[in-house]
Design an enzyme around this catalytic site. Structure first.
Site, PDB file in Angstrom:
ATOM      1  N   LYS A 125      12.347  55.977  57.826  1.00 10.18           N
ATOM      2  CA  LYS A 125      11.806  57.085  57.040  1.00 10.18           C
ATOM      3  C   LYS A 125      10.293  56.919  56.969  1.00 10.18           C
ATOM      4  O   LYS A 125       9.782  55.957  56.384  1.00 10.18           O
ATOM      5  CB  LYS A 125      12.405  57.074  55.630  1.00 10.18           C
ATOM      6  N   ASP A 221      19.257  62.496  41.353  1.00 11.90           N
ATOM      7  CA  ASP A 221      19.328  63.497  42.421  1.00 11.90           C
ATOM      8  C   ASP A 221      20.659  63.427  43.158  1.00 11.90           C
ATOM      9  O   ASP A 221      20.706  63.529  44.386  1.00 11.90           O
ATOM     10  CB  ASP A 221      18.162  63.326  43.401  1.00 11.90           C
TER      11      ASP A 221
END
Length: 460
Positions: A125, A221
């Site tokens: 990432k 989340d």
């Protein structure tokens, strides 16, 4: 607008498929690199190890993969300790016996990478440094990295390495090629998932959330889009960019999360804690069944204010035929308006895993990764939206870095995460190679002026 979920999965999956088609030249290069590695002398690293590792049984003999292996090897080497080894194995087998009673603010680019020395595949990432600074997201990126370092669960993506380039901060994590649950809900076969898949994924998600809560971490989340499948069909929580550490005496009331999954207390901007994750869990279970969130009608145009109103005022309804009595009950309990009445939060020992919805799950075996997933992704399929839906990133201009930025980047780039690195060394067979008494190594371990260098450290 760029669809990050599609980009993540497309790049990781296609690159991974290419990497698995290694040529003979690639294998020879890998073998050459592995032969060049060698372990440092014990006296060189002994003091550093003592200063950085917690010296207790749980840490050394259980949590650390190499320590766990060495401890068991030691037990096997001493005749009078063989019974201890057998007892540990019997306890482990008994705990796993069938029937035993007993979390998009920061944009990122994800690509598949391969560690040169071991051949291990990971997802990388990449966070654009200029974009981070422009959006005041540097501290959030560092927080995500620090949280990932603490997490070691088969139900949450693991951080293996953290490093920086001239333009990016990079998080090297578990590669997940099966796509996210949102894609499977809406794009694979009929909309919604079979009940056996819903139960299996929900069980693994619960274990992941409970692990985060045990570390005083609030996910914030939880949604199907952030749950990824691996090659075998097991799922893991991903994207801890909104996760936050819960500290005693420091209330949390910042609005964070995704519309349609946020608990009433977040929407009302009240103080909140762990129950918000269980509310989002209820929204996710509902969505896996009905292919819609509980407080939004897919036939209506998305309206944040209306979703907020329904979340705060309306009772949850179950119109989809696949809702079983157990599914309805667990969703109602997860979606309770008041946090103190929500499943997982009603008392200190309120464990969602005890609900009848999970009656078919042996959690000891699940946590030991001994339960076969009900669905295995096709390795030749890219579980992501069409490449035409994916746009390019625009370059961020007019951003300069100062000394404060550089110090934060250095705090981020700490290299290998010990437990993940140890597991990689063991899984790829490098640990056995390095400890083979007959092995001839061309690598050299040298240090001067107090600086230690090792062929193992140059990983990527």
């Amino acid at each position: 607008m760029c669809d990050m979920g599609g980009l993540d999965n497309l790049i990781a999956n296609t690159a991974y498929l290419q990497a698995r088609k290694s040529s003979e030249g690639d294998l020879r290069e890998l073998q050459k690199r592995r032969k060049s590695l060698s372990l440092p002398p014990p006296d060189v690293c002994r003091k550093e190890i003592k200063d950085t590792i917690i010296l207790d049984f749980q840490s050394i003999c259980v949590d650390q993969p190499i320590g766990r292996r060495q401890f068991r090897d030691f037990l096997k080497s001493v005749p009078e300790y063989l019974m201890v080894q057998e007892l540990l194995d019997e306890i482990h087998d008994w705990e796993l016996e069938e029937g035993s009673a007993k979390e998009q603010l920061l944009q990122s680019l994800v690509c598949a990478i391969q560690v040169k020395n071991t051949g291990q595949m990971y997802a990388c990432k990449k966070l654009d440094k200029k974009r981070l600074k422009k959006k005041n997201g540097e501290k959030m990126a560092l927080l995500e990295k620090e949280i990932l370092e603490k997490v070691h669960s088969p139900f949450i993506v693991s951080l293996a390495y953290a490093y920086e380039t001239k333009t990016h901060l990079c998080l090297v994590m578990t590669i997940m090629n099966g796509g996210d649950l949102k894609y499977h809900i809406y794009n694979v076969g009929e909309k919604g998932l079979e009940i056996k898949r819903v139960i299996f994924y929900s069980a693994q998600i619960c274990c992941g959330i409970l692990h985060l809560h045990s570390l005083n971490i609030l996910y914030r989340d939880m949604k199907p889009e952030n749950v990824l499948l691996d090659d075998n069909g097991n799922c893991r929580l991903s994207d801890l960019g909104l996760a936050v550490k819960v500290k005693e005496g420091q209330p949390i009331n910042t609005r964070a999360g995704t519309n349609g999954y946020m608990a009433p207390e977040i929407l009302k901007e009240e103080n909140y804690s762990y129950p918000v994750d269980w509310f989002a869990m209820g929204c996710s279970v509902y969505e896996m069944i009905a292919a819609q969130t509980p407080f939004r009608d897919p036939k209506e145009k998305p309206n944040k204010d209306e979703v907020k109103r329904k979340t705060l005022e309306d009772p949850v309804t179950f119109n989809h035929p696949n809702f079983t009595p157990e599914t309805k009950d667990i969703c109602k309990l997860f979606l309770a308006k008041k946090p103190e009445e929500r499943l997982g939060s009603r008392s200190n020992d309120d464990d969602p895993r005890k609900h009848n919805f999970f009656s078919s799950i042996n959690f000891n075996r699940l946590e030991a990764e001994m339960v076969d997933p009900p669905f295995v992704p096709d390795p030749s399929v890219v579980y992501a939206k069409d490449i035409a839906d994916i746009a390019d990133f625009s370059e961020v201009k007019g951003i300069d870095f100062d000394e404060k930025d550089n110090k934060l980047f250095k705090r981020f780039a700490t290299g290998a995460v010990p437990i993940s690195w140890q597991q990689e060394i063991i899984d790829t067979g490098l640990y056995d190679e390095l400890n083979d008494p007959n092995r001839q190594s061309s690598g050299k371990y040298s240090f001067s002026d107090g600086e230690k260098k090792s062929g193992v450290c140059s990983i990527i």
